[in-house]
Design an enzyme around this catalytic site. Structure first.
Site, PDB file in Angstrom:
ATOM      1  N   ARG A  24       0.795  -1.227   0.000  1.00 16.99           N
ATOM      2  CA  ARG A  24       0.000   0.000   0.000  1.00 16.99           C
ATOM      3  C   ARG A  24       0.832   1.286   0.000  1.00 16.99           C
ATOM      4  O   ARG A  24       0.303   2.373  -0.186  1.00 16.99           O
ATOM      5  CB  ARG A  24      -0.974  -0.005   1.193  1.00 16.99           C
ATOM      6  CG  ARG A  24      -2.218  -0.842   0.904  1.00 16.99           C
ATOM      7  CD  ARG A  24      -3.207  -0.711   2.036  1.00 16.99           C
ATOM      8  NE  ARG A  24      -2.821  -1.524   3.186  1.00 16.99           N
ATOM      9  CZ  ARG A  24      -3.250  -1.301   4.425  1.00 16.99           C
ATOM     10  NH1 ARG A  24      -4.046  -0.296   4.688  1.00 16.99           N
ATOM     11  NH2 ARG A  24      -2.866  -2.093   5.413  1.00 16.99           N
ATOM     12  N   LYS A  31       9.221  -0.702   2.562  1.00 18.92           N
ATOM     13  CA  LYS A  31       8.423   0.080   3.510  1.00 18.92           C
ATOM     14  C   LYS A  31       9.212   0.521   4.740  1.00 18.92           C
ATOM     15  O   LYS A  31       9.136   1.681   5.154  1.00 18.92           O
ATOM     16  CB  LYS A  31       7.185  -0.708   3.945  1.00 18.92           C
ATOM     17  CG  LYS A  31       6.361   0.052   4.972  1.00 18.92           C
ATOM     18  CD  LYS A  31       4.988  -0.519   5.155  1.00 18.92           C
ATOM     19  CE  LYS A  31       4.999  -1.749   6.021  1.00 18.92           C
ATOM     20  NZ  LYS A  31       3.630  -2.202   6.294  1.00 18.92           N
ATOM     21  N   GLY A  91       4.151 -15.423   6.105  1.00 19.91           N
ATOM     22  CA  GLY A  91       3.434 -15.016   7.314  1.00 19.91           C
ATOM     23  C   GLY A  91       4.373 -14.694   8.468  1.00 19.91           C
ATOM     24  O   GLY A  91       5.570 -14.988   8.418  1.00 19.91           O
ATOM     25  N   GLY A 114       9.175  -3.897  12.040  1.00 20.98           N
ATOM     26  CA  GLY A 114       9.966  -2.794  11.486  1.00 20.98           C
ATOM     27  C   GLY A 114       9.128  -1.615  11.063  1.00 20.98           C
ATOM     28  O   GLY A 114       9.655  -0.521  10.833  1.00 20.98           O
ATOM     29  N   ARG A 353      26.871  27.076   4.671  1.00 17.40           N
ATOM     30  CA  ARG A 353      27.186  25.711   4.227  1.00 17.40           C
ATOM     31  C   ARG A 353      28.260  25.082   5.119  1.00 17.40           C
ATOM     32  O   ARG A 353      28.783  25.724   6.023  1.00 17.40           O
ATOM     33  CB  ARG A 353      27.595  25.763   2.761  1.00 17.40           C
ATOM     34  CG  ARG A 353      26.421  26.179   1.846  1.00 17.40           C
ATOM     35  CD  ARG A 353      26.857  26.367   0.409  1.00 17.40           C
ATOM     36  NE  ARG A 353      27.591  25.205  -0.074  1.00 17.40           N
ATOM     37  CZ  ARG A 353      28.458  25.243  -1.090  1.00 17.40           C
ATOM     38  NH1 ARG A 353      28.701  26.383  -1.729  1.00 17.40           N
ATOM     39  NH2 ARG A 353      29.081  24.147  -1.463  1.00 17.40           N
ATOM     40  N   TYR A 386      29.570  36.098  -1.667  1.00 15.55           N
ATOM     41  CA  TYR A 386      30.022  34.716  -1.490  1.00 15.55           C
ATOM     42  C   TYR A 386      31.365  34.708  -0.792  1.00 15.55           C
ATOM     43  O   TYR A 386      32.304  35.382  -1.219  1.00 15.55           O
ATOM     44  CB  TYR A 386      30.137  34.012  -2.848  1.00 15.55           C
ATOM     45  CG  TYR A 386      30.700  32.603  -2.716  1.00 15.55           C
ATOM     46  CD1 TYR A 386      30.064  31.656  -1.914  1.00 15.55           C
ATOM     47  CD2 TYR A 386      31.876  32.226  -3.376  1.00 15.55           C
ATOM     48  CE1 TYR A 386      30.583  30.375  -1.770  1.00 15.55           C
ATOM     49  CE2 TYR A 386      32.394  30.936  -3.248  1.00 15.55           C
ATOM     50  CZ  TYR A 386      31.746  30.031  -2.442  1.00 15.55           C
ATOM     51  OH  TYR A 386      32.262  28.767  -2.303  1.00 15.55           O
ATOM     52  N   ALA A 400      28.748  44.515  -0.698  1.00 13.53           N
ATOM     53  CA  ALA A 400      27.688  43.866  -1.460  1.00 13.53           C
ATOM     54  C   ALA A 400      28.224  43.367  -2.798  1.00 13.53           C
ATOM     55  O   ALA A 400      28.993  44.057  -3.467  1.00 13.53           O
ATOM     56  CB  ALA A 400      26.556  44.853  -1.701  1.00 13.53           C
ATOM     57  N   TYR A 407      37.817  28.777  -6.732  1.00 19.50           N
ATOM     58  CA  TYR A 407      37.918  27.546  -7.518  1.00 19.50           C
ATOM     59  C   TYR A 407      38.460  27.898  -8.892  1.00 19.50           C
ATOM     60  O   TYR A 407      37.890  28.740  -9.603  1.00 19.50           O
ATOM     61  CB  TYR A 407      36.510  26.931  -7.621  1.00 19.50           C
ATOM     62  CG  TYR A 407      36.428  25.608  -8.320  1.00 19.50           C
ATOM     63  CD1 TYR A 407      37.239  24.540  -7.932  1.00 19.50           C
ATOM     64  CD2 TYR A 407      35.526  25.414  -9.370  1.00 19.50           C
ATOM     65  CE1 TYR A 407      37.143  23.320  -8.579  1.00 19.50           C
ATOM     66  CE2 TYR A 407      35.429  24.185 -10.012  1.00 19.50           C
ATOM     67  CZ  TYR A 407      36.245  23.146  -9.615  1.00 19.50           C
ATOM     68  OH  TYR A 407      36.147  21.935 -10.259  1.00 19.50           O
TER      69      TYR A 407
HETATM   70  C1  UD1 Z   1      -0.222  -8.820  12.539  1.00 24.25           C
HETATM   71  C2  UD1 Z   1      -0.815  -9.767  13.559  1.00 24.25           C
HETATM   72  C3  UD1 Z   1      -2.087  -9.166  14.118  1.00 24.25           C
HETATM   73  C4  UD1 Z   1      -1.810  -7.815  14.728  1.00 24.25           C
HETATM   74  C5  UD1 Z   1      -1.140  -6.919  13.706  1.00 24.25           C
HETATM   75  C6  UD1 Z   1      -0.677  -5.647  14.367  1.00 24.25           C
HETATM   76  C7  UD1 Z   1      -0.205 -11.976  12.749  1.00 24.25           C
HETATM   77  C8  UD1 Z   1      -0.676 -13.198  12.070  1.00 24.25           C
HETATM   78  N1  UD1 Z   1      -1.107 -11.028  12.918  1.00 24.25           N
HETATM   79  O1  UD1 Z   1      -1.138  -8.742  11.487  1.00 24.25           O
HETATM   80  O2  UD1 Z   1      -2.616 -10.024  15.106  1.00 24.25           O
HETATM   81  O3  UD1 Z   1      -3.000  -7.231  15.184  1.00 24.25           O
HETATM   82  O4  UD1 Z   1       0.031  -7.560  13.152  1.00 24.25           O
HETATM   83  O5  UD1 Z   1      -0.215  -4.752  13.403  1.00 24.25           O
HETATM   84  O6  UD1 Z   1       0.918 -11.902  13.160  1.00 24.25           O
HETATM   85  N2  UD1 Z   1       6.135  -9.764   7.947  1.00 24.25           N
HETATM   86  C9  UD1 Z   1       7.242 -10.458   7.562  1.00 24.25           C
HETATM   87  N3  UD1 Z   1       7.079 -11.604   6.883  1.00 24.25           N
HETATM   88  C10 UD1 Z   1       5.852 -12.094   6.569  1.00 24.25           C
HETATM   89  C11 UD1 Z   1       4.733 -11.365   6.959  1.00 24.25           C
HETATM   90  C12 UD1 Z   1       4.895 -10.205   7.661  1.00 24.25           C
HETATM   91  O7  UD1 Z   1       8.374 -10.052   7.828  1.00 24.25           O
HETATM   92  O8  UD1 Z   1       5.800 -13.153   5.939  1.00 24.25           O
HETATM   93  C13 UD1 Z   1       6.324  -8.522   8.688  1.00 24.25           C
HETATM   94  C14 UD1 Z   1       5.747  -7.313   7.991  1.00 24.25           C
HETATM   95  O9  UD1 Z   1       6.708  -6.716   7.148  1.00 24.25           O
HETATM   96  C15 UD1 Z   1       5.368  -6.421   9.155  1.00 24.25           C
HETATM   97  C16 UD1 Z   1       5.025  -7.407  10.260  1.00 24.25           C
HETATM   98  O10 UD1 Z   1       5.627  -8.631   9.892  1.00 24.25           O
HETATM   99  O11 UD1 Z   1       6.458  -5.659   9.571  1.00 24.25           O
HETATM  100  C17 UD1 Z   1       3.528  -7.587  10.452  1.00 24.25           C
HETATM  101  O12 UD1 Z   1       3.000  -8.114   9.259  1.00 24.25           O
HETATM  102  P1  UD1 Z   1       1.591  -7.709   8.733  1.00 24.25           P
HETATM  103  O13 UD1 Z   1       1.368  -8.356   7.432  1.00 24.25           O
HETATM  104  O14 UD1 Z   1       1.410  -6.250   8.814  1.00 24.25           O
HETATM  105  O15 UD1 Z   1       0.675  -8.440   9.815  1.00 24.25           O
HETATM  106  P2  UD1 Z   1      -0.849  -8.202  10.001  1.00 24.25           P
HETATM  107  O16 UD1 Z   1      -1.583  -9.053   9.078  1.00 24.25           O
HETATM  108  O17 UD1 Z   1      -1.133  -6.765   9.976  1.00 24.25           O
END
Ligand code: UD1
Ligand code: MG
Length: 478
Positions: A24, A31, A91, A114, A353, A386, A400, A407
């Site tokens: 997004r 990001k 995930g 992060g 500068r 300058y 002025a 240079y």
């Molecule tokens: C997650 C939580 C949710 C919580 C929310 C808070 C899970 C399953 N859900 O959801 O309960 O309310 O955060 O913001 O954990 N990331 C990775 N690798 C991945 C997926 C994500 O590094 O495979 C990182 C993302 O870059 C981000 C963080 O993990 O920094 C959270 O991921 P995001 O996809 O935002 O999790 P949510 O679905 O929002």
């Protein structure tokens, strides 16, 4: 031994999840490298982690991994992050699985994101204390609009802070009753490493999103009889994540407002806290006044009674007691720094500068540029000038439109202007050159040879007048 280890007897290791794409943001920049208060989102998280004294810091990278890793090497003093690559991203549970080999069994693991930059050290310490080497501690918050977040499900009929936590249910997997829960998981947890590892091994992806959810470990803890504690914060800013440019801008404003109020609490007088931006550190002594729309970057310090006019950009500079920076001045010391001496007047529309060193009571006026130059006390360059690679003596008046030609197309050379020199308007001082103390340079001169102290030097053509001069006439039309 640092504070957190003393309190808990267990070392703290940190996992920062930063592999997600950030779709997004609609940006080619990963990001977590987008900036809040001038600093990458994930760097804020590492700053905080450094503050609590973590043992290992593991950053899970995936999208833009090389860029993220390069940006973080040496970004925070005292922290050498380790990187666990997650490709593809399956995930949050899968993300932490990649980090697991870096996490010794004897530690407490703090899981952070992060893209949640404003989490505080105190909150993390409290969460680690709740975990206490034997519990799963979740950071939660009560929100008005829980949409999109994991819901904290407590034992039936006890959906208040007293009921025991049973599980976290993600939005997409939640039933209607669960969706009504307003207590959400912030994405931050503290958990003993040895427990975390056994639970990570049990994760599956049988859910609405086909992902390995880290949040499923809550259910495992309950099954295993490990206490789960929900540590509630009421500070939404600390757990706010960034997913879109609009969220980033909103968090930036909130962060800036908080910084502005912290400065005002120290006595700094801001004309309008809503029109103030600090992208770095600002140290102020007493009775500092800052007008609207000023931006401070890098490390800036302002002495007592300093006044900053409206619309100034000031970076990497030290402004001494009583100096006044008039509106629309741009100061950037970059690595070399800039110093403005006590009682100096700068601007409006001045540019300082790197390496500009202004002594006490120096005046730098409109459209004057100073680079890598030292001006001793009382020197003045008030208009359109300058000064580059110059050493300017006390009380010099620099006219002025005058410039140092520092240079030659290949190399830079120095100009030395002795005390009490008067340089007229529109002069070119071709460096290397020395203008002897007390000397005068006639307006409009191009000076290529050093001059003696006390001398008047003029290099322009002598003025000549021709009486009753008849200008050429157009020939009469035929
Ligand atoms: C997650 C939580 C949710 C919580 C929310 C808070 C899970 C399953 N859900 O959801 O309960 O309310 O955060 O913001 O954990 N990331 C990775 N690798 C991945 C997926 C994500 O590094 O495979 C990182 C993302 O870059 C981000 C963080 O993990 O920094 C959270 O991921 P995001 O996809 O935002 O999790 P949510 O679905 O929002
Ligand atoms: Mg998210």
């Amino acid at each position: 031994m640092n504070q957190i280890q003393k309190d808990n007897q267990e070392p703290v290791d940190v996992v920062i999840m930063a592999a997600g794409k950030g779709t997004r943001m609609k940006s080619s920049l990963p990001k977590v490298l987008h900036r809040l208060g001038g600093r990458a989102l994930v760097a804020h998280v590492i700053d905080t982690v450094a503050d609590i004294g973590a043992r290992h810091v593991v950053v899970v990278t995936g999208h833009g991994a090389t860029d993220v890793e390069t940006a973080l090497e040496g970004a925070v003093a005292g922290v050498t992050p380790q990187f666990a690559r997650q490709v593809p991203q399956l995930g949050t549970g899968h993300a932490v699985q990649q980090a697991a080999p870096f996490l010794p069994d004897d530690g407490t693991v703090l899981v952070l994101s992060g893209d949640v930059p404003l989490i505080s050290g105190d909150t993390l310490r409290a969460l680690v204390a709740e975990s206490a080497g034997r519990r799963l501690a979740l950071l939660t918050i009560q929100v008005d609009d829980p949409k999109g977040y994991g819901r904290i499900v407590r034992v039936q009929g006890q959906q208040d802070a007293e009921g025991e936590v049973q599980s976290i249910v993600e939005e997409k997997d939640a039933n209607e009753a669960q969706r009504a829960i307003r207590e959400i998981y912030s994405g931050v947890m503290a958990v003993p490493a040895r427990l975390l590892k056994t639970w990570l091994a049990r994760l599956d992806n049988r859910n609405a999103q086909g992902e390995y959810y880290l949040t499923d470990i809550v259910g495992f803890a309950v099954v295993d009889g490990v206490p789960v504690v929900a540590h509630r914060t009421d500070d939404a800013l600390q757990v706010a994540g960034v997913n879109s440019p609009a969220q980033l801008a909103a968090l930036e404003r909130a962060h800036q407002l908080r910084q502005a109020h912290a400065l005002m609490a120290q006595g700094v007088r801001l004309a309008d806290p809503a029109r103030f931006d600090l992208r770095g550190t600002l140290v102020c002594e007493s009775d500092v006044e800052i007008d609207v729309n000023c931006v401070f970057e890098g490390a800036v310090s302002l002495g007592a009674d300093v006044h900053i006019g409206a619309n100034c950009v000031i970076a990497n500079a030290r402004i001494e007691t009583g100096a006044v920076i008039h509106p629309f001045t741009h100061i950037d010391g970059e690595k070399a720094g800039v110093t403005v001496g006590a009682g100096a007047l700068v601007g409006p529309f001045a540019r300082l500068r790197p390496g500009a060193r202004l002594g006490a009571e120096v005046h730098i006026g409109n459209f004057v540029e100073v680079k890598n130059s030292t001006l001793a006390a009382g020197a003045k360059a008030n208009h359109l000038a300058y000064l580059g690679d110059a050493t300017v003596g006390q009380r010099v008046n620099y006219g002025a439109g005058s410039i140092t030609a520092n240079y030659d197309g290949a190399n830079k050379h120095r100009t030395i202007i002795g005390d009490d020199v008067h340089v007229g308007s529109n002069c070119v001082l071709v460096a290397p050159i020395t203008i002897g103390a007390g000397g005068t340079i006639g307006g409009g001169s191009t000076i290529t040879k050093s001059t003696e102290p006390g001398a008047l030097t003029i290099s322009r053509a002598k003025q000549a007048s021709f009486a009753n001069w008849q200008r050429p006439q157009k020939a009469p039309k035929a």
